[in-house]
Design a protein around this motif. Structure first.
Motif, PDB file in Angstrom:
ATOM      1  N   TYR A 235       0.800  -1.226   0.000  1.00 23.48           N
ATOM      2  CA  TYR A 235       0.000   0.000   0.000  1.00 23.48           C
ATOM      3  C   TYR A 235       0.835   1.281   0.000  1.00 23.48           C
ATOM      4  O   TYR A 235       0.591   2.183  -0.811  1.00 23.48           O
ATOM      5  N   ASN A 239       0.730   4.007  -2.779  1.00 26.67           N
ATOM      6  CA  ASN A 239       0.089   5.257  -2.393  1.00 26.67           C
ATOM      7  C   ASN A 239       1.012   6.458  -2.526  1.00 26.67           C
ATOM      8  O   ASN A 239       0.544   7.588  -2.640  1.00 26.67           O
ATOM      9  N   GLN A 336      -5.143  -0.328  -2.974  1.00 25.83           N
ATOM     10  CA  GLN A 336      -5.925   0.203  -1.863  1.00 25.83           C
ATOM     11  C   GLN A 336      -7.075  -0.714  -1.483  1.00 25.83           C
ATOM     12  O   GLN A 336      -7.347  -0.926  -0.298  1.00 25.83           O
TER      13      GLN A 336
END
Length: 432
Positions: A235, A239, A336
């Motif tokens: 993640y 991200n 996500q």
């Protein structure tokens, strides 16, 4: 706080949707900031570094990181419902300050407050939804949060197109709509029942831990540490790219040759529309039924292709449409969505929200550090210069998630916890 006598308890899909609205509010906040940064910059005469600071301290980065770091352990200590009683009140204060901001300091305070509220709410939302979901529909329910997260930007950019002629007043109206959504969501959430898994776990001897005790317990077990490292790779690395795209995408389009603000926003409407469709048709309908490893791998690979095209291919209509559709679909079935699912599955109940907080903190700090310098770097070295970093981060996330996909599909949270922390049942054979 309990449900008031005579009030109707909010359960099932209604509860899932009410909780998932944290993600709409988070994404909506990021887009409200993204579509207004240039206007605030002109209004207050800000330089690129000041703009980067606004972005980095907002719901997109450090603000949310602080909220997650505080909210996660509090959620494990006092319950999931505890967070929902207060977080949106802080959020509503923040967006009201943004609506009426008359100075850079007031605006910065608004972004920090909304960020803290978002960080606390989002970490609790994935936890609550997963704990209340049926075992064989957990991805479908957790995917509702991802769906809300993708609908938020789609509506945000549509609103930006509609109110664009109003200038900064239009941006203030977008923040005002988030206040209304938050107020309605807070009202609906008053009827939420506490998570049954948390309540039953909290009644066991030694289950109640202090704020610091929860964090010490999280970092004292090998099962927790391996899961933290895995999910950071999945993640946080992804991200780091998505966070910049979320708040600086109009500037990225400008660097790629699309200078019309309306065209930039419409491309984003298409992108987030694809994300919404892929979340429902890809993640919510399939992640409980098919191989999660290959679903994740396919989405991550498509995201890499989309960014490679935007960075290196000629900046024409086909390239831009390929990027918007490819990155949009990728986000719907990518890091996500799986992060929200796997974070809820891989940690014991007593650590679940704290782990969310730690991971969200780490991810948003990484985004925040990059956000401070991203607009400066984009201006100085261009999209080509940042291309290798973007693709390297996305490729690392793809490899980590594909190689170490957890084998959790179809299992109950209690069974997964038993397997990871104790003696695992041998009767169930479940594929990744």
């Amino acid at each position: 706080m309990g449900v008031r006598s005579g009030s109707k308890r909010t359960t099932g899909w209604r509860a899932t949707i009410a909780v998932a609205m944290s993600n709409y509010i988070e994404a909506g906040s990021i887009i409200a900031i993204a579509t207004s940064l240039s206007l605030w910059q002109d209004r207050f005469g800000l330089n690129d570094l000041a703009v980067g600071l606004l972005a980095s301290l907002s719901a997109n980065a450090f603000g949310a990181a602080v909220g997650a770091a505080i909210g996660g352990p509090l959620c494990d200590r006092y319950g999931r419902k505890f967070i929902y009683t207060y977080d949106l009140l802080l959020y509503m204060l923040g967006v009201l300050l943004a609506v009426f901001a008359v100075s850079y300091g007031m605006l910065l305070t608004a972004f920090v407050l909304t960020g803290i509220a978002v960080g606390a709410g989002v970490t609790a939302s994935w936890t609550y939804i997963a704990e209340e979901a049926p075992d064989h529909q957990r991805a479908a329910h957790v995917g509702t949060a991802q769906l809300a997260w993708s609908i938020g930007p789609m509506i945000g950019y549509l609103l930006a197109v509609l109110v664009g002629p109003l200038g900064l007043l239009g941006s203030r109206l977008i923040f005002a709509h988030l206040f209304v959504v938050a107020a309605v969501t807070w009202w609906v959430r008053r009827g939420l029942a506490e998570s049954e898994i948390w309540r039953s776990r909290n009644e066991e001897p030694g289950a109640q831990m202090s704020f610091l005790g929860s964090l010490r317990g999280l970092f004292s077990k090998k099962a927790n540490l391996t899961a933290l490292l895995f999910l950071f790779g999945v993640y946080a690395l992804w991200n780091a790219v998505a966070g910049q795209a979320g708040i600086f995408q109009p500037r990225v389009y400008d660097a790629a040759g699309v200078t019309s603000e309306t065209e930039q926003y419409l491309l984003q409407v298409l992108l987030w529309g694809c994300t919404s469709a892929a979340t429902y048709l890809g993640f919510m309908l399939l992640a409980d039924r098919v191989s999660r490893r290959w679903l994740y791998c396919g989405g991550a690979a498509l995201g890499i292709l989309a960014w490679a095209a935007l960075i290196y291919a000629p900046a024409n209509t086909f390239t831009l449409l390929f990027f918007a559709i490819g990155w949009g679909v990728s986000a719907g079935v990518g890091a996500q969505a799986f992060y929200g699912l796997w974070t809820s599955e891989l940690f014991a109940t007593r650590y679940r929200a704290s782990a969310q907080g730690v991971l969200f903190l780490a991810a948003r700090v990484l985004v925040g550090l990059l956000s401070v310098w991203f607009p400066v770097l984009l201006t100085r070295i261009g999209l080509d210069g940042l291309g290798l970093l973007i693709l390297a981060l996305l490729t690392a996330s793809l490899l980590i998630g594909t190689l170490w996909t957890p084998r959790t599909r179809g299992k109950s949270l209690r069974q997964i916890e038993q397997e990871r922390y104790g003696t695992a049942p041998t009767s169930d054979s479940v594929v990744a």
